[in-house]
Every structure is written in C-alpha cells, then in structure tokens.
Scaffold this motif. Structure first.
Motif, PDB file in Angstrom:
ATOM      1  N   ALA A 100       0.849  -1.195   0.000  1.00 35.94           N
ATOM      2  CA  ALA A 100       0.000   0.000   0.000  1.00 35.94           C
ATOM      3  C   ALA A 100       0.883   1.242   0.000  1.00 35.94           C
ATOM      4  N   ARG A 101       0.364   2.275  -0.643  1.00 35.28           N
ATOM      5  CA  ARG A 101       1.099   3.532  -0.735  1.00 35.28           C
ATOM      6  C   ARG A 101       0.104   4.681  -0.709  1.00 35.28           C
ATOM      7  N   LEU A 102       0.405   5.708   0.069  1.00 34.39           N
ATOM      8  CA  LEU A 102      -0.470   6.875   0.159  1.00 34.39           C
ATOM      9  C   LEU A 102       0.062   8.000  -0.712  1.00 34.39           C
ATOM     10  N   THR A 103      -0.839   8.649  -1.420  1.00 37.12           N
ATOM     11  CA  THR A 103      -0.511   9.815  -2.222  1.00 37.12           C
ATOM     12  C   THR A 103      -1.556  10.883  -1.932  1.00 37.12           C
ATOM     13  N   GLY A 104      -1.511  11.963  -2.654  1.00 36.58           N
ATOM     14  CA  GLY A 104      -2.501  13.017  -2.487  1.00 36.58           C
ATOM     15  C   GLY A 104      -2.054  14.056  -1.474  1.00 36.58           C
ATOM     16  N   ARG A 105      -3.013  14.713  -0.839  1.00 33.90           N
ATOM     17  CA  ARG A 105      -2.744  15.749   0.154  1.00 33.90           C
ATOM     18  C   ARG A 105      -3.077  15.224   1.544  1.00 33.90           C
ATOM     19  N   ARG A 106      -2.528  15.867   2.562  1.00 30.32           N
ATOM     20  CA  ARG A 106      -2.749  15.343   3.911  1.00 30.32           C
ATOM     21  C   ARG A 106      -4.182  15.515   4.388  1.00 30.32           C
ATOM     22  N   LEU A 107      -4.935  16.422   3.785  1.00 32.78           N
ATOM     23  CA  LEU A 107      -6.358  16.560   4.120  1.00 32.78           C
ATOM     24  C   LEU A 107      -7.224  15.635   3.273  1.00 32.78           C
ATOM     25  N   ALA A 108      -6.711  15.214   2.123  1.00 28.21           N
ATOM     26  CA  ALA A 108      -7.467  14.331   1.229  1.00 28.21           C
ATOM     27  C   ALA A 108      -6.532  13.260   0.669  1.00 28.21           C
ATOM     28  N   PRO A 109      -6.148  12.285   1.508  1.00 22.20           N
ATOM     29  CA  PRO A 109      -5.230  11.250   1.028  1.00 22.20           C
ATOM     30  C   PRO A 109      -5.908  10.288   0.050  1.00 22.20           C
ATOM     31  N   GLU A 110      -5.076   9.674  -0.760  1.00 23.49           N
ATOM     32  CA  GLU A 110      -5.512   8.633  -1.686  1.00 23.49           C
ATOM     33  C   GLU A 110      -4.579   7.444  -1.489  1.00 23.49           C
ATOM     34  N   ALA A 111      -5.079   6.270  -1.769  1.00 22.31           N
ATOM     35  CA  ALA A 111      -4.270   5.067  -1.570  1.00 22.31           C
ATOM     36  C   ALA A 111      -4.093   4.330  -2.896  1.00 22.31           C
ATOM     37  N   ARG A 112      -2.957   3.683  -3.006  1.00 22.37           N
ATOM     38  CA  ARG A 112      -2.690   2.762  -4.115  1.00 22.37           C
ATOM     39  C   ARG A 112      -2.288   1.438  -3.485  1.00 22.37           C
ATOM     40  N   VAL A 113      -3.054   0.419  -3.804  1.00 16.05           N
ATOM     41  CA  VAL A 113      -2.827  -0.889  -3.193  1.00 16.05           C
ATOM     42  C   VAL A 113      -2.577  -1.902  -4.306  1.00 16.05           C
ATOM     43  N   ARG A 114      -1.554  -2.720  -4.100  1.00 15.30           N
ATOM     44  CA  ARG A 114      -1.257  -3.817  -5.025  1.00 15.30           C
ATOM     45  C   ARG A 114      -1.397  -5.128  -4.269  1.00 15.30           C
TER      46      ARG A 114
END
Length: 195
Positions: free
Chosen positions: A131-145
């Motif tokens: 798992a990896r988090l991207t985006g902004r700290r108020l609106a995070p997004e995740a990428r999961v493999r």
C-alpha cells in the motif's frame, strides 16, 4: 504536474551525463596536449571554442537575439520543470486526523501504509500486498497492489479489501473517504510433474 517516469528520468540523466563527460573529457585531453582528430571542434590547446568571426556572425540580424533568448528561456523552463518533478515527494508523509476538538492530529503516512499492507496481506488468498499513500494530507488517496493466489476470485479479494482494510483505515483516520486504486495480480505457478 505529473512526475517524470523513472525510466525516462534515468535515460535523460544518463544521456546528459554522457554528453557532458565526453565533451569535458575531450576538452581536458586537448588542453593537456593530446592531438585531437581532424573533425574535432578544437585544433590545439591554444584554440578557443568560438572565434571572433563565429561569435559576431549573426549579431546584425534582427531575428538572432530573440531566437537566442527564446531558446535559452525554453531550456531554463525545461530544466526547472525537470528539477521540480524530481524533487516532488511522491509519497504522503502525514495525514491530518480530525480529533473532534478542533485541533487535529498528524498521523504518519508510513504508519498508515504499514497497517494497510499488513491487514490486506492477512486476507484469505493474498500472497503479498503493498500500500502507498498519495494526495494531500487533508485528502489522502491510496494505491494498493495485491498478489493473489491462483484459486482466489478477484472480486472477492477486492470486496474483502474494501470492507476490511480500507474501511478500517478510513475509520481510524477519521476520513470521509479514501479513494483507492487497486491493482490485482495473480501468482503464476510453474508446471509440476506428477508421477
């Protein structure tokens, strides 16, 4: 601005480095007294890069200086874009958690990634997860493999990830939503001989 792809970045850095190394090394070699080939830009150790005639050749033309300035400006802008794309953090370092008292708290991005990874890996039929988090700290997004065992239904694995690991992460961080991109990959086993 999207980040420069890793392979393209390495190829560009390698090419720029190679060109600078060849030109700098050849100028140094000629400066130290080695005889250059007949086609090379320097003739001897006392030769200059641009002669007076070459430097002043286009000076009186109206188009010359605007073209030189435009080309240099484009090169500077490309170099700045490349630098910004390389310095930009691709991972989210912290997530702002609403504590309900109006203050908030900061949660480490790596901690949330670690929990997401381990909880996703515990699901049935998941061989490995990341798992990896991207985006902004108020609106995070995740990428999961997820790497799935051959017998696992991808729809079931995706449903388990959504209802368990992602829901727990979203609820524990107090997020209204956690947009996620999930990539599923099946494990390929080699053929085995049965006797």
């Amino acid at each position: 601005m999207r980040a420069v792809p890793r392979v393209l970045n390495r190829v560009l850095i390698g090419l720029v480095g190679l060109v600078l190394l060849v030109i700098g090394g050849s100028v140094l070699a000629v400066g130290l007294g080695l005889d250059p080939p007949s086609w090379w830009i320097h003739d001897s150790r006392h030769d200059v890069l641009l002669s007076d005639a070459e430097r002043t050749r286009w000076r009186d033309e109206d188009w010359w200086w605007p073209v030189v300035i435009a080309v240099l400006a484009v090169l500077v802008l490309l170099a700045l874009w490349w630098l910004a794309a390389n310095l930009r953090r691709r991972r989210l370092t912290e997530v702002l958690v609403d504590t309900g008292d109006g203050e908030g708290a900061l949660l480490r991005g790596r901690a949330l990634e670690s929990v997401l990874t381990s909880e996703a890996a515990r699901a049935e039929g998941v061989q490995r997860s990341r798992a990896r988090l991207t985006g902004r700290r108020l609106a995070p997004e995740a990428r999961v493999r997820l790497r799935l065992e051959p017998h696992v239904d991808p729809g079931t694995a995706l449903d388990d990830l959504t209802t368990q690991a992602l829901a727990h992460a979203r609820d524990s961080a107090g997020l209204a939503s956690l947009p996620t991109e999930v990539r599923l990959r099946g494990v390929k086993h080699g053929a085995e001989r049965v006797s």
